[in-house]
Design a protein around this motif. Sequence first.
Motif, PDB file in Angstrom:
ATOM      1  N   LEU A 292       1.297  -1.261   0.028  1.00 48.26           N
ATOM      2  CA  LEU A 292       0.027  -0.144  -0.008  1.00 48.26           C
ATOM      3  C   LEU A 292       0.626   1.753  -0.006  1.00 48.26           C
ATOM      4  N   ASP A 293       2.094   1.319   0.767  1.00 46.53           N
ATOM      5  CA  ASP A 293       2.433   2.401   0.439  1.00 46.53           C
ATOM      6  C   ASP A 293       3.320   2.781  -0.917  1.00 46.53           C
ATOM      7  N   SER A 294       3.344   1.386  -0.972  1.00 47.94           N
ATOM      8  CA  SER A 294       4.271   1.678  -3.315  1.00 47.94           C
ATOM      9  C   SER A 294       2.896   2.480  -3.656  1.00 47.94           C
ATOM     10  N   ILE A 295       1.678   1.604  -3.009  1.00 51.38           N
ATOM     11  CA  ILE A 295       0.559   2.107  -3.559  1.00 51.38           C
ATOM     12  C   ILE A 295       0.485   3.506  -3.924  1.00 51.38           C
ATOM     13  N   VAL A 296       0.380   3.886  -2.857  1.00 54.14           N
ATOM     14  CA  VAL A 296       0.444   5.382  -2.155  1.00 54.14           C
ATOM     15  C   VAL A 296       0.810   6.380  -2.500  1.00 54.14           C
ATOM     16  N   ASN A 297       1.975   6.422  -2.848  1.00 52.76           N
ATOM     17  CA  ASN A 297       2.987   7.256  -3.207  1.00 52.76           C
ATOM     18  C   ASN A 297       2.681   7.134  -4.775  1.00 52.76           C
ATOM     19  N   GLU A 298       2.406   6.093  -5.894  1.00 50.65           N
ATOM     20  CA  GLU A 298       2.501   6.076  -7.482  1.00 50.65           C
ATOM     21  C   GLU A 298       0.956   7.184  -7.537  1.00 50.65           C
ATOM     22  N   LEU A 299      -0.461   6.540  -6.574  1.00 53.47           N
ATOM     23  CA  LEU A 299      -1.482   7.348  -6.675  1.00 53.47           C
ATOM     24  C   LEU A 299      -1.183   9.211  -6.754  1.00 53.47           C
ATOM     25  N   LYS A 300      -0.164   9.212  -5.618  1.00 51.06           N
ATOM     26  CA  LYS A 300       0.131  10.844  -4.791  1.00 51.06           C
ATOM     27  C   LYS A 300       0.619  11.254  -6.721  1.00 51.06           C
ATOM     28  N   SER A 301       1.792  10.332  -7.013  1.00 47.44           N
ATOM     29  CA  SER A 301       2.661  10.988  -8.441  1.00 47.44           C
ATOM     30  C   SER A 301       1.265  11.177  -9.258  1.00 47.44           C
ATOM     31  N   GLU A 302       0.766  10.604  -9.683  1.00 47.17           N
ATOM     32  CA  GLU A 302      -0.636  10.776 -10.630  1.00 47.17           C
ATOM     33  C   GLU A 302      -1.161  11.454 -10.033  1.00 47.17           C
ATOM     34  N   GLU A 303      -1.632  11.888  -9.004  1.00 45.07           N
ATOM     35  CA  GLU A 303      -2.346  12.801  -8.551  1.00 45.07           C
ATOM     36  C   GLU A 303      -3.536  12.675  -8.185  1.00 45.07           C
ATOM     37  N   LYS A 304      -3.839  11.662  -7.965  1.00 48.13           N
ATOM     38  CA  LYS A 304      -5.309  10.331  -7.901  1.00 48.13           C
ATOM     39  C   LYS A 304      -5.344  10.660  -6.556  1.00 48.13           C
ATOM     40  N   ILE A 305      -5.056  11.063  -5.711  1.00 44.55           N
ATOM     41  CA  ILE A 305      -5.449  10.992  -3.976  1.00 44.55           C
ATOM     42  C   ILE A 305      -5.612  12.611  -4.208  1.00 44.55           C
ATOM     43  N   PHE A 306      -6.860  13.168  -3.103  1.00 44.78           N
ATOM     44  CA  PHE A 306      -6.867  14.163  -3.147  1.00 44.78           C
ATOM     45  C   PHE A 306      -7.542  14.237  -1.850  1.00 44.78           C
ATOM     46  N   LYS A 307      -6.285  15.169  -0.497  1.00 42.13           N
ATOM     47  CA  LYS A 307      -7.462  14.613   0.892  1.00 42.13           C
ATOM     48  C   LYS A 307      -7.546  16.384   1.259  1.00 42.13           C
ATOM     49  N   ASN A 308      -8.703  16.172   1.682  1.00 43.75           N
ATOM     50  CA  ASN A 308      -9.214  17.278   2.382  1.00 43.75           C
ATOM     51  C   ASN A 308      -8.589  17.469   4.150  1.00 43.75           C
TER      52      ASN A 308
END
Length: 308
Positions: A292-308
């Motif tokens: 999950l740590d690797s997947i989170v880093n990828e999602l962040k780099s793709e700007e697919k995670i937006f947290k308020n």
Amino acid sequence: MINRILIRIKIIQIVYAYYQKESKDYALAESELIFSLQKSYDLYFYLLSIIPALTDQEQKKLDKNKHKYLATAEEKNPNTRFVDNLFSEQLRTNKQLSNFLNEKGSLWNDEQVFLKNLLEQILSSDVYIEYLKNKDHSYETDREFWRKIFKSYIMTNDDLIDLLEDKSVYWNDDLDIIGTFVLKTIKRFEKSQGTEQELFPMFKDDEDRHFAIELLRHSIIHENLYNEKINKHIKNWDIERIACIDLYIMQMAIAELLHFPMIPVNVTLNEYIDIAKFYSTPKSGTFINGMLDSIVNELKSEEKIFKN
């Protein structure tokens, strides 16, 4: 009352069952989730009602002893502090609890042996002995007595755990979480509220109900997308060799990361790592943490995670 920890646990159970069936019926899975959460809420009422049930058990014993042919002086004039407990009496007459029991019946009517054994443990406990010695007969003392008893002798009772598992498969992992809410309920009771004392609602708010339905939906309908992400980060491994439960846990975690911007990333990761430790193999927590740590880093780099 049903918190997000319990919601996640229920969903992983539903998702696991969903994929074990040949015919995949999402509507049925959603109905199963709602039913499962309702059963957990029912358990909350049943656990609260064990207190007046134990009080009734003791009253029956005192009445029986008092009418023995050769009753002793102690049996004729017993200490009635346990049955006169002010908190137990308030709980017995609580309107919400009474309405629930009138509608669904008591869980304890056919469990007299269990109640008798549990009562013996309570009456021989240090907590009860201290309670009898305490000259403060206030409502607060009576309430605190039951809080201690519930925490130390009811929540940890092996016979109760076995009984609940026999009564419903939906209660196999519920006692710790639901029991914690019972303790919170006992603590928040006030004498002045009488029969109107409010119990916890099934959900804290509509947002939690929405969270349950949406997390299940996203976990299932985007299965292929999540598996692509997982497969991409497996090193020298094949997705088909991952334990099913680990795969479903990661799918749920990715669904939560992508679709619930109000939940911090570290909260999501910690919750699913804990679930993996409890429901899967000893090494699953570490494995899922790394994935999950690797997947989170990828999602962040793709700007697919937006947290308020």
